[in-house]
Structures are given as structure tokens and as C-alpha cells.
Design an enzyme around this catalytic site. Structure first.
Site, PDB file in Angstrom:
ATOM      1  CB  SER A   1      -0.922  -0.040   1.153  1.00  0.00           C
ATOM      2  OG  SER A   1      -1.831   1.016   1.105  1.00  0.00           O
TER       3      SER A   1
ATOM      4  CG  ASP B   1      -5.802  -5.202   2.551  1.00  0.00           C
ATOM      5  OD1 ASP B   1      -6.471  -6.146   2.898  1.00  0.00           O
ATOM      6  OD2 ASP B   1      -5.683  -4.816   1.561  1.00  0.00           O
TER       7      ASP B   1
ATOM      8  CG  HIS C   1      -4.243  -0.619  -0.919  1.00  0.00           C
ATOM      9  ND1 HIS C   1      -4.309  -0.558   0.598  1.00  0.00           N
ATOM     10  CD2 HIS C   1      -4.710  -2.062  -1.047  1.00  0.00           C
ATOM     11  CE1 HIS C   1      -4.682  -1.742   1.090  1.00  0.00           C
ATOM     12  NE2 HIS C   1      -4.967  -2.672   0.064  1.00  0.00           N
TER      13      HIS C   1
END
Length: 454
Positions: free
Chosen positions: A122, A239, A149
Site C-alpha cells: 500500500s 490489509d 492499493h
């Protein structure tokens, strides 16, 4: 194991487009490409050839790989038992041309290494990804799948393609993958693995992101078991932690970037808290480590927990229900930040997670981030409303005063001051929140999937 190791031709290249490889669950009402064209003759066999890319179904004859009159299994059927039963495997093989089946069978003995590498990143993840890819050899005996992401546009495939010897490209729905290649999830789609092909789904967002890391990790664990290496890099929130737990549950390996080497260490720190990590290294050493691990033989694949199979099916949009037999946890008093439906509380070992009946999934950190974002939106809306009320009351008071209605003007002027005082209180709350965010050195955009990196 369903994973067919080696080079596989894309179904799109064979003339089948992006039709999901398992076909429609209802041959009468499903995709028209699964029906026999009118006026065509059913052939006793199909002369499909991966070498010539010719197929008798182009002329309207029946193809045994995609028979028009047979219901094909969906992912939830193949995932239902943790690994496919013989009947499902036989049906899967019936959809593969003889040439491809022979090629696949000849490589089954070579499918014992850790042939699947799944990487999640991310905020702050582009540079570690570039470094890892630059250190991977051209003859890597594994396929690499990456979720980062991102916002609506991503240039990550081009960045990684230039970074090293391996070919990097955007993952395509229904396409078969090859060893020694890198596949990147496109913006707005979860990337899933099933058998020898990839699936892209606009399923419910997980941890405020789509693509999300957890769906990729779960699907890889269910399909390839102990042959999976899960890698988690820099990023905020948590996540990927639940996905790494799924990989470990079936016998795979968990690898993370060292928190001190990560620009945003929240994701890898979460994994350290809730997952038994096998390797924790800086990005400069991960490429060499993954090359070594991919060449090693995989261990025994363990049965996957039923909850992992159900959550993978939800991400694949094959299953979305919270009926009594399918409940993943207990109904909580909280509502989903995405759709405002009830949230189910899931105790995943010592980790607390949440999922709504629609399928949105959250870790506890993601719920708190979403609630903070929702509170900010409410506060800004209240500030605008009180400021507008104050200005409107002020103008009306001036108008009444000009009409020599001093008593009414005084009453409305008093209301205007009250509205201004309320707006000042809200401004102080927002200012204190901004100060806390600045002190913590983090913002909320990454958690909402709005980051533009990559």
C-alpha cells in the site's frame, strides 16, 4: 492441487474472450457463448490445438472444453472442500484440450516447489516492489501476483516491467498465467486465483480498498496450499493480515518487509502481531530470499478453514449471505461504514474482524478509520450548515431592521449569534483533529483506497 504449472495459453488467445473458465452455472440462461449455435452440428470431439490456435467451435461445432449442454462447476464448488474432489477435477480436465492436458500432466511432478508468490503493498510500497522485482531472476520457477492499493489509474505494471528481467503485465480476467511472469491487479478489481487462471471481480471492498490484499491471499491459499509464499510490504492499516493467516493455515509461508525498512509500517506490524512470520527482511534482501524459497519443495497442504473458503467465495461474488449455516461470527451492535447494514463480528484467532451481509470486510483498525472518516464528513457538514444558517439569519435581521421591525430583527440577530457560536465549537473540534493527525504523521486517504501511488 488445481494449479497447472508451466506456460499456459490465454483463453482469450484461443478465441474464448473473457468468459469465465468454469462457464455459466445455468447453461440455459447463462452466457450465450456456452450455447450451441443454431444450425450447427455437434461434433463427437474437438480438434482444438494450442499450437495452431484453431478450434472447431469457431465453425459452430461442439467443443468438449466448453460443452454447451453441461453445467460447469463454479469456484465455490471447487473450493467447497478445501481442495477439489475427483469429480470436480475430472470435469475441469474435460474443459482442457488434449494438447494442453498432456502439457499440464507432464508438469504435475514439477508442481512441488513453492510456485506461487503473492505480494501485497500500500502506501510506500512502490519502491520495495521495484527493488524486489529487480532482484528476481529471469528463470524464476514461480508466478508472481501483486496487489497495490491504488486510485483509478495505475502505472505499476510499466514500472515493474522496466525494473527487472521478468515480464510484468496487468492481470486479465479468465487468462491463464505463466511461470516467470508478474501479474498486477488493475484498479477497481479484486484479483483472485483459481486453478490455472486469474479472475477479476468487482466484489465488495475489503478494508476500504479494491483491489484488496486479503482476497488474493485467500484465493491463492485455497487453490495452491503449501506452494504459496505470501509477502506483505509497506502500508497503513492492516490489509493482508487475515490473508497471511489463511496462507499459514494451509501450510504456506509468510514473509514481511522489516518494519524499520518500511516507509509506512502499519501493515507489517499488524502481521507481526497476528501471524506467525517465517521471514522478516528489508526490501533489499527480499528478492534473493524469494528466489531461494521458490526453488525449495513445498510442504504438506493442510485443510483450509471453512470460514476462509466462504470469504473467498464472497470476494468472487459467488456467495453473499448471512444465513444461519453461513454466519462467520456473531451479530454486533455496529453498522457497516460502507452500506450501513449490520456488522458480524468475527474472532479470527486472537484477531478481531468484521463483515456485513453485503460482503464488506474490515479489520478493527479499518472500522476505526472508517468511523473517523465518517465523523469528519458529519462535522464538516454540520459546520457548513451552521455557517449558512448564521449568515442567512444575519441578512434577514438586517432586512427586518431596515423595515423598522426592531423586535423581530433583534430576535433573529440573537439566533444568528447562536449559530455562529455553534459553528465555532465545530471548528475547534476539527482543528484539534487536524492537530492530532499532524502529530501522528498519517492521514486517512490511504485507508479509503484513494492513494495515487503507483
Amino acid at each position: 492441487m488445481l494449479g497447472a504449472i508451466g506456460s499456459f495459453k490465454s483463453r482469450a488467445a484461443e478465441g474464448h474472450g473473457n468468459v469465465p473458465p468454469w462457464g455459466s452455472n445455468d447453461s440455459r440462461t447463462g452466457d450465450r457463448s456456452l450455447r450451441r449455435p443454431e444450425g450447427s452440428r455437434p461434433a463427437p470431439h474437438c480438434a482444438c490445438s494450442a499450437e495452431t490456435r484453431s478450434c472447431c467451435c469457431r465453425s459452430g461445432d461442439r467443443c468438449v472444453r466448453r460443452p454447451w449442454n453441461r453445467v460447469l462447476p463454479s469456484p465455490i464448488v471447487l473450493w467447497a472442500g478445501g481442495r477439489p474432489d475427483r469429480g470436480a477435477m475430472a470435469d475441469f480436465r474435460n474443459r482442457i484440450s488434449p494438447a494442453r492436458e498432456a502439457e499440464t500432466s507432464s508438469r504435475q511432478g514439477e508442481a512441488r516447489n513453492r510456485c506461487i508468490i503473492v505480494i501485497g503493498a500500500s502506501a510506500g510500497g512502490v519502491e520495495p516492489l521495484r527493488k524486489i522485482v529487480s532482484d528476481l531472476p529471469a528463470d524464476l520457477p514461480a508466478a508472481v501476483f501483486i496487489v497495490l492499493h491504488v486510485g483509478q489509474i495505475s502505472y505499476l505494471p510499466e514500472i515493474l516491467d522496466r525494473a527487472g528481467a521478468l515480464k510484468a503485465s496487468v492481470a486479465k480476467n479468465g487468462a491463464c498465467f505463466k511461470m516467470g511472469n508478474i501479474y498486477v491487479a488493475p484498479p477497481g478489481f479484486h484479483l483472485l486465483l483459481h486453478g490455472d487462471h486469474m479472475m477479476l471481480r468487482r466484489g465488495p471492498r475489503e478494508n476500504l480498498a479494491r483491489p484488496s490484499i486479503d482476497p488474493l491471499f485467500r484465493s491463492a491459499a485455497l487453490t495452491f496450499g503449501a506452494s504459496v509464499i505470501g509477502v506483505l510490504l509497506s502500508g497503513s492499516l492492516s490489509d493482508g493480515t487475515a490473508g497471511l493467516r489463511a496462507i499459514k493455515a494451509v501450510g504456506g509461508l509468510a514473509v514481511i518487509q522489516h518494519p524499520k525498512d518500511a516507509l509506512v509500517p502499519s501493515m507489517v506490524e499488524s502481521a507481526q502481531l497476528y501471524v506467525e512470520i517465517d521471514h522478516c527482511e528489508p526490501a533489499a534482501r527480499l528478492g534473493g530470499l524469494l528466489t531461494k524459497l521458490a526453488a525449495e519443495p513445498a510442504g504438506e497442504t493442510l485443510p483450509a478453514p471453512s470460514g476462509v473458503r466462504l470469504e473467498a467465495a464472497i470476494a468472487a461474488q459467488e456467495h453473499s449471505t448471512m444465513k444461519e449455516p453461513d454466519r462467520l461470527g456473531e451479530l454486533s451492535v455496529f453498522t457497516c461504514p460502507e452500506c450501513h447494514g449490520p456488522l458480524w463480528e468475527i474472532e479470527d484467532g486472537d484477531m478481531l474482524r468484521y463483515r456485513c451481509h453485503t460482503g464488506h470486510a474490515f479489520t478493527a483498525d479499518a472500522v476505526m478509520e472508517a468511523q473517523a472518516s465518517e465523523a469528519d464528513e458529519i462535522l464538516w457538514s454540520l459546520l457548513r450548515s451552521h455557517q449558512q444558517r448564521a449568515e442567512f439569519a444575519r441578512r434577514r435581521a438586517e432586512r427586518e431592521k431596515a423595515q423598522n421591525r426592531s423586535k423581530l430583527a433583534s430576535e433573529i440577530g440573537r439566533r444568528a449569534k447562536e449559530y455562529e457560536a455553534d459553528a465555532a465549537v465545530i471548528e475547534r473540534i476539527l482543528e484539534s483533529r487536524r492537530a492530532r493527525v499532524a502529530d501522528n504523521g498519517a492521514g486517512g486517504d490511504e485507508g479509503n483506497g484513494k492513494e495515487s501511488e503507483g
